[in-house]
Design a protein around this motif. Structure first.
Motif, PDB file in Angstrom:
ATOM      1  N   VAL A   1       3.604  -2.937   5.114  1.00  0.00           N
ATOM      2  CA  VAL A   1       3.434  -2.377   3.779  1.00  0.00           C
ATOM      3  C   VAL A   1       1.934  -2.227   3.540  1.00  0.00           C
ATOM      4  CG1 VAL A   1       3.840  -2.703   1.315  1.00  0.00           C
ATOM      5  CG2 VAL A   1       5.564  -3.447   2.981  1.00  0.00           C
TER       6      VAL A   1
ATOM      7  N   CYS B   1      14.534   0.762   4.180  1.00  0.00           N
ATOM      8  CA  CYS B   1      14.056   1.816   3.295  1.00  0.00           C
ATOM      9  C   CYS B   1      14.355   3.207   3.851  1.00  0.00           C
ATOM     10  CB  CYS B   1      12.555   1.658   3.031  1.00  0.00           C
ATOM     11  SG  CYS B   1      11.542   1.657   4.514  1.00  0.00           S
TER      12      CYS B   1
ATOM     13  N   ALA C   1      11.230  -6.857  -3.944  1.00  0.00           N
ATOM     14  CA  ALA C   1      11.403  -5.441  -4.282  1.00  0.00           C
ATOM     15  C   ALA C   1      12.879  -5.192  -4.533  1.00  0.00           C
ATOM     16  CB  ALA C   1      10.905  -4.548  -3.146  1.00  0.00           C
TER      17      ALA C   1
ATOM     18  N   ASP D   1      12.794   1.012  -5.519  1.00  0.00           N
ATOM     19  CA  ASP D   1      11.340   0.866  -5.643  1.00  0.00           C
ATOM     20  C   ASP D   1      10.630   1.709  -4.586  1.00  0.00           C
ATOM     21  OD1 ASP D   1      11.746  -0.868  -7.694  1.00  0.00           O
ATOM     22  OD2 ASP D   1      11.122  -2.672  -6.626  1.00  0.00           O
TER      23      ASP D   1
ATOM     24  N   LEU E   1       7.463   2.155  -1.945  1.00  0.00           N
ATOM     25  CA  LEU E   1       6.468   1.456  -1.152  1.00  0.00           C
ATOM     26  C   LEU E   1       5.720   2.480  -0.303  1.00  0.00           C
ATOM     27  CD1 LEU E   1       8.551  -1.553   0.279  1.00  0.00           C
ATOM     28  CD2 LEU E   1       6.958  -1.636  -1.646  1.00  0.00           C
ATOM     29  N   THR E   2       4.607   2.058   0.228  1.00  0.00           N
ATOM     30  CA  THR E   2       3.906   2.864   1.235  1.00  0.00           C
ATOM     31  C   THR E   2       3.842   2.040   2.513  1.00  0.00           C
ATOM     32  OG1 THR E   2       2.548   3.893  -0.481  1.00  0.00           O
ATOM     33  CG2 THR E   2       1.804   4.129   1.784  1.00  0.00           C
TER      34      THR E   2
END
Length: 364
Positions: free
Chosen positions: A280, A303, A321, A325, A327-328
């Motif tokens: 992340v 994800c 999370a 949601d 995220l990157t």
């Protein structure tokens, strides 16, 4: 010590081939694991090495001697089965000595050999007990002792730990590996559990539908899988396979526009990245959380990136999370694997990783 060589081994049942064209060598004193899903032919291969099944074609050599058509008794092997196969009416000592008595070996040597094996396996205090008075791990040690006391240079094991619970399997893995190394025997071990293969083997022979998918060291299998099947079979969770699509004259993740993967070969159809290599980050690929599983030391975040769902990320600690949601996520270019339309790996120039298996240096 004896080496084992299989040359173009095939076993057919009617029109169906259980094993087809299997060839590999197990150097003397090495630990070789036959790994694969149920029905891939690993136990059939082991049974042919043992002489319990006869190959339709091909050759088997043990210690440079052609044993293809010899009975098991003339192959100088020992074998441990999935079932402990202990005689309930005999004591531990009698179970261990049973094979020696059947072969009418010199009785005067029994006490020395029994004492040595009992000490090796921690069975000295249990020699007068019956199998019903033993735990599962102790019964497995007795089965190992019966194989080891034969002093055969080759030992074959067919999923010997599958009846044990997780903690006992972990302990027995270490004991079997230590035993093999201390005795210097050549061992061929069958399992469907990639954890056993990766933690015990000098070399792994990965089988799929009766054929060898890849033969390599554990390091080589993990760092440089030859096919998508090998990539997904090794690793927990398995490697992510992400569809690629044309993007700005290059290749990018399917459904994610505006970002290209600079190092992607033009013939690549899928990108492979292991969950532990994804982090992340503040910069990278936008991802939508689908679920989070917490395991204490780390969390597995599943994800979606672009149109590709089910992508696992192993994050340290407890990543908090919720589904939906944003995220990157990011990964290093050197952790990328590329696969062609036929599911074969594409070699990337300059890629670092584990050295390929070399039979000559397997035990060095």
């Amino acid at each position: 010590m004896s080496n084992i060589v299989l040359e173009n081994l095939t076993k057919q049942y009617g029109d169906a081939a259980a094993i087809e064209g299997v060839s590999f060598s197990a150097p003397a004193g090495s630990f070789t694991v036959l790994l694969g899903p149920s029905g891939c032919g690993k136990s059939t291969t082991l049974r042919m090495i043992a002489g319990l099944d006869t190959p339709t074609s091909g050759r088997i050599l043990i210690g440079d001697r052609d044993v293809t058509h010899l009975p098991p008794s003339q192959r100088r092997i020992s074998m441990v089965f999935q079932s402990y196969a202990l005689f309930p009416h005999l004591t531990v000592a009698e179970n261990i000595l049973f094979g020696l008595k059947v072969r009418k070996e010199p009785a005067a040597d029994f006490p020395r050999r029994l004492d040595r094996v009992a000490k090796l396996l921690g069975l000295t205090a249990l020699l007068d007990r019956k199998p019903s008075q033993l735990s599962g791990g102790q019964q497995q040690r007795v089965a190992l002792g019966r194989a080891v006391i034969s002093e055969a240079p080759v030992c074959l094991m067919d999923e010997p730990l599958s009846n044990l619970d997780a903690q006992l399997r972990h302990e027995m893995r270490r004991e079997i590996r230590a035993l093999q190394q201390s005795l210097g025997i050549t061992m061929v071990y069958v399992t469907h559990d990639q954890t056993e293969a990766m933690s015990m083997a000098d070399q792994v022979v990965l089988l799929r539908q009766g054929r060898i998918e890849q033969r390599d060291t554990p390091d080589g299998l993990y760092a440089r899988p030859a096919t998508e099947f090998a990539a997904r079979f090794i690793g927990t969770p398995p490697m992510n396979l992400i569809d690629l699509a044309g993007e700005n004259g290059g290749l990018g993740i399917a459904g994610l526009h505006g970002i290209t993967i600079a190092s992607a070969p033009e013939q690549a159809k899928r990108l492979g990245v292991r969950p532990e290599h994804i982090r992340v980050s503040d910069q990278g690929y936008p991802a939508v959380v689908e679920s989070v599983e917490y395991f204490g030391a780390d969390s597995i975040v599943v994800c979606r990136i672009g149109s590709c769902s089910g992508i696992a990320v192993r994050a340290p600690g407890h990543l908090r999370a919720d589904a939906g949601d944003m995220l990157t996520v990011a990964w290093r270019p050197e952790d990328q694997h590329f696969f062609a339309a036929d599911a074969a790996a594409i070699s990337v120039p300059g890629r670092s990783g584990a050295e390929s298996l070399s039979p000559e240096s397997l035990l060095s």
